[in-house]
Design a protein around this motif. Structure first.
Motif, PDB file in Angstrom:
ATOM      1  N   CYS A  45      49.728   4.104 -67.981  1.00  0.00           N
ATOM      2  CA  CYS A  45      48.305   4.479 -67.988  1.00  0.00           C
ATOM      3  C   CYS A  45      47.450   3.220 -68.068  1.00  0.00           C
ATOM      4  O   CYS A  45      47.707   2.355 -68.915  1.00  0.00           O
ATOM      5  CB  CYS A  45      47.974   5.384 -69.172  1.00  0.00           C
ATOM      6  N   CYS A  90      47.095  11.095 -75.827  1.00  0.00           N
ATOM      7  CA  CYS A  90      45.748  11.399 -75.335  1.00  0.00           C
ATOM      8  C   CYS A  90      44.674  10.696 -76.169  1.00  0.00           C
ATOM      9  O   CYS A  90      43.678  10.203 -75.632  1.00  0.00           O
ATOM     10  CB  CYS A  90      45.521  12.902 -75.344  1.00  0.00           C
ATOM     11  N   LEU A 130      39.026  10.592 -64.383  1.00  0.00           N
ATOM     12  CA  LEU A 130      40.422  10.742 -64.802  1.00  0.00           C
ATOM     13  C   LEU A 130      41.266  11.044 -63.578  1.00  0.00           C
ATOM     14  O   LEU A 130      40.979  11.993 -62.833  1.00  0.00           O
ATOM     15  CB  LEU A 130      40.558  11.874 -65.826  1.00  0.00           C
ATOM     16  N   THR A 131      42.301  10.245 -63.351  1.00  0.00           N
ATOM     17  CA  THR A 131      43.125  10.417 -62.158  1.00  0.00           C
ATOM     18  C   THR A 131      44.592  10.186 -62.502  1.00  0.00           C
ATOM     19  O   THR A 131      44.942   9.926 -63.645  1.00  0.00           O
ATOM     20  CB  THR A 131      42.655   9.462 -61.041  1.00  0.00           C
ATOM     21  N   ALA A 156      46.683  13.929 -64.787  1.00  0.00           N
ATOM     22  CA  ALA A 156      45.376  14.587 -64.712  1.00  0.00           C
ATOM     23  C   ALA A 156      45.472  16.010 -64.178  1.00  0.00           C
ATOM     24  O   ALA A 156      44.498  16.762 -64.217  1.00  0.00           O
ATOM     25  CB  ALA A 156      44.419  13.765 -63.850  1.00  0.00           C
ATOM     26  N   LYS A 160      45.230  20.392 -67.482  1.00  0.00           N
ATOM     27  CA  LYS A 160      43.916  20.654 -68.056  1.00  0.00           C
ATOM     28  C   LYS A 160      43.941  20.475 -69.567  1.00  0.00           C
ATOM     29  O   LYS A 160      42.944  20.065 -70.179  1.00  0.00           O
ATOM     30  CB  LYS A 160      43.463  22.066 -67.694  1.00  0.00           C
ATOM     31  N   THR A 211      43.421  16.704 -70.047  1.00  0.00           N
ATOM     32  CA  THR A 211      42.066  16.240 -69.697  1.00  0.00           C
ATOM     33  C   THR A 211      41.027  16.837 -70.639  1.00  0.00           C
ATOM     34  O   THR A 211      40.037  16.175 -70.973  1.00  0.00           O
ATOM     35  CB  THR A 211      41.733  16.575 -68.236  1.00  0.00           C
ATOM     36  N   ASP A 212      41.242  18.074 -71.095  1.00  0.00           N
ATOM     37  CA  ASP A 212      40.292  18.672 -72.037  1.00  0.00           C
ATOM     38  C   ASP A 212      40.309  17.946 -73.379  1.00  0.00           C
ATOM     39  O   ASP A 212      39.257  17.726 -73.997  1.00  0.00           O
ATOM     40  CB  ASP A 212      40.624  20.151 -72.260  1.00  0.00           C
ATOM     41  N   ALA A 265      38.495  14.678 -72.843  1.00  0.00           N
ATOM     42  CA  ALA A 265      37.063  14.923 -72.650  1.00  0.00           C
ATOM     43  C   ALA A 265      36.367  15.254 -73.964  1.00  0.00           C
ATOM     44  O   ALA A 265      35.226  14.835 -74.206  1.00  0.00           O
ATOM     45  CB  ALA A 265      36.865  16.057 -71.648  1.00  0.00           C
ATOM     46  N   ILE A 305      32.296  13.619 -67.082  1.00  0.00           N
ATOM     47  CA  ILE A 305      33.703  13.398 -66.763  1.00  0.00           C
ATOM     48  C   ILE A 305      34.084  14.137 -65.491  1.00  0.00           C
ATOM     49  O   ILE A 305      33.744  15.319 -65.320  1.00  0.00           O
ATOM     50  CB  ILE A 305      34.603  13.864 -67.931  1.00  0.00           C
ATOM     51  N   VAL A 335      37.459  14.817 -62.766  1.00  0.00           N
ATOM     52  CA  VAL A 335      38.923  14.762 -62.717  1.00  0.00           C
ATOM     53  C   VAL A 335      39.386  14.748 -61.262  1.00  0.00           C
ATOM     54  O   VAL A 335      38.987  15.613 -60.470  1.00  0.00           O
ATOM     55  CB  VAL A 335      39.549  15.952 -63.465  1.00  0.00           C
ATOM     56  N   PRO A 363      42.961  14.779 -59.843  1.00  0.00           N
ATOM     57  CA  PRO A 363      44.407  14.804 -60.135  1.00  0.00           C
ATOM     58  C   PRO A 363      45.229  14.137 -59.041  1.00  0.00           C
ATOM     59  O   PRO A 363      44.884  14.156 -57.861  1.00  0.00           O
ATOM     60  CB  PRO A 363      44.718  16.306 -60.205  1.00  0.00           C
TER      61      PRO A 363
END
Length: 406
Positions: A187, A278, A301-302, A306, A309, A312-313, A316, A325, A327, A329
């Motif tokens: 990452c 995260c 976010l990629t 991603a 969910k 990413t949630d 976020a 934000i 996304v 993916p």
């Protein structure tokens, strides 16, 4: 007349190729490489002829005539730090790919592209390799002179996603301030200020956030004690931070979907570790917002993670106070490569000339008998009217301290 582009993306266990006719993919294939096949080659560069033959065979078997290609582009490797852009594979670049300071499959991309392109009389390129370096000089200083921070990140995908967001927003990438986070096996989180990545995390050496296979930044004191404990060899320690760290170290897997399934089965340990990953990503996003003094237009976010969910949630929920934000993916590095080459072939972008840069020692900055891009950059901050064009990257700190293992 349509333009045909061959894109080549060598990875550690596969070689991905695609042929694009203008903007449309007409052929894509991922050629897998077994551990037994790869074990025949002492060094990554020794795989060159073998991988090239596999590519040419795949093209031939699918009825693709390489003589119809307008250009060939490969994923860039571990070369001298360079600014973002498309670079023709000239002799300097070919030399540095052949003698890269770090073994990495991406080094083969430009080499194979150059060889195929030379055979048919067209140009070969690389674009946005992992060593894209646009960092602010003081962002690369650590508390130990021998251990500077390096710019090594998912430049190709991050830049492509940033430009896509700009296009969808009806704006220019060069007019936006973005925090872009690529979440894959490693990452990386980067601060994109007006089209330049002024700071970033270095996932290749395990720095930055925790990831599925990399440790992320570690407490230095305990790490030093671990190094001298006698419990691990140097290679085992390197593997611990890059390859067998992160989710793998804690949970025995690099698969985020598998971890999510374990959480649904009430595995609280899996939940704790995924949340830790995260949370570490969210903290790095906050750090990159600081690099841009809080002036952030969007957070992107990629990467493969991603797609989740739940992930990413969680991120976020920690950082949406900074900026909106978005996304994106997955990743499509072959498309990004092809689009970069196509822009050059069409005359929409100009290919840059690669030059292997020498080390600019920060401890010699006051010696005015020596040329120094770092000195020019700092003088421009003191008096912009008198300074030369500001330097955008200080090259090859590590060359002073010798080569490093991958």
């Amino acid at each position: 007349m349509p333009h045909k582009i061959l894109a080549i993306n060598p990875g550690s266990t596969s070689t991905k190729i695609a042929v694009y006719t203008d903007d449309q993919p007409t052929f894509t294939q991922s050629i897998s490489h077994s551990a037994e096949e790869l074990a025949r080659f002492p060094q990554v560069v020794d795989q060159f002829a073998w991988r090239k033959e596999l590519i040419e065979t795949a093209l031939r078997e699918n009825g693709i005539d390489i003589r119809e290609l307008s250009a060939v582009i490969g994923r860039g490797g571990i070369i001298s730090p360079i600014e973002s852009g498309v670079y023709e594979v000239n002799d300097d670049l070919r030399h540095d790919l052949l003698h890269a300071r770090m073994q990495h499959a991406s080094n083969l991309g430009g080499l194979i592209a150059r060889d195929i392109a030379d055979e048919i009389g067209v140009k070969s390129y690389i674009a946005d390799p992992v060593v894209v370096d646009e960092m602010m000089p003081y962002a690369r200083i650590s508390g130990v002179p021998e251990l500077p921070r390096e710019s090594v990140f998912h430049a190709l995908n991050q830049k492509a996603v940033a430009r896509l967001f700009a296009k969808e927003s009806g704006k220019r990438y060069e007019d936006l301030n973005l925090v872009v986070c690529h979440m894959g096996g490693g990452c990386t989180v980067s601060a994109h200020r007006r089209g330049r990545v002024i700071d970033t995390t270095n996932a290749l050496d395990g720095c930055g956030p925790i990831s599925p296979e990399r440790s992320g930044s570690l407490p230095p004191g305990p790490l030093i004690h671990l190094c001298f404990s006698g419990k691990y060899t140097e290679d085992e320690l390197i593997k611990m931070v890059h390859g067998a760290g992160g989710l793998m170290a804690h949970l025995g897997t690099t698969s985020v979907p598998e971890v999510l399934d374990r959480i649904l089965s009430h595995d609280l340990h899996a939940m704790l570790i995924l949340r830790a990953m995260c949370y570490s990503i969210a903290k790095e996003i906050g750090a990159m917002a600081v690099a841009m003094k809080g002036d952030v237009d969007a957070i992107l976010l990629t990467g493969g993670i991603a797609h989740s969910k739940r992930v990413t949630d969680f991120i976020a929920d920690h950082v949406d106070f900074i900026a909106p934000i978005y996304v994106y993916p997955g990743e499509n590095e072959l498309r990004a490569l092809a689009e970069n080459a196509l822009a050059v072939v069409r005359g929409e972008r100009e290919a840059r000339t690669y030059v292997s840069e020498e080390y600019d020692d920060p401890s010699k900055i006051n010696d005015t008998t020596r040329t120094s891009k770092l000195r020019d950059w700092l003088l421009s901050a003191i008096d912009p009217q008198k300074a030369a064009k500001p330097a955008t990257a200080i090259r090859h700190y590590l060359r002073k301290f010798g080569n490093r293992k991958s």
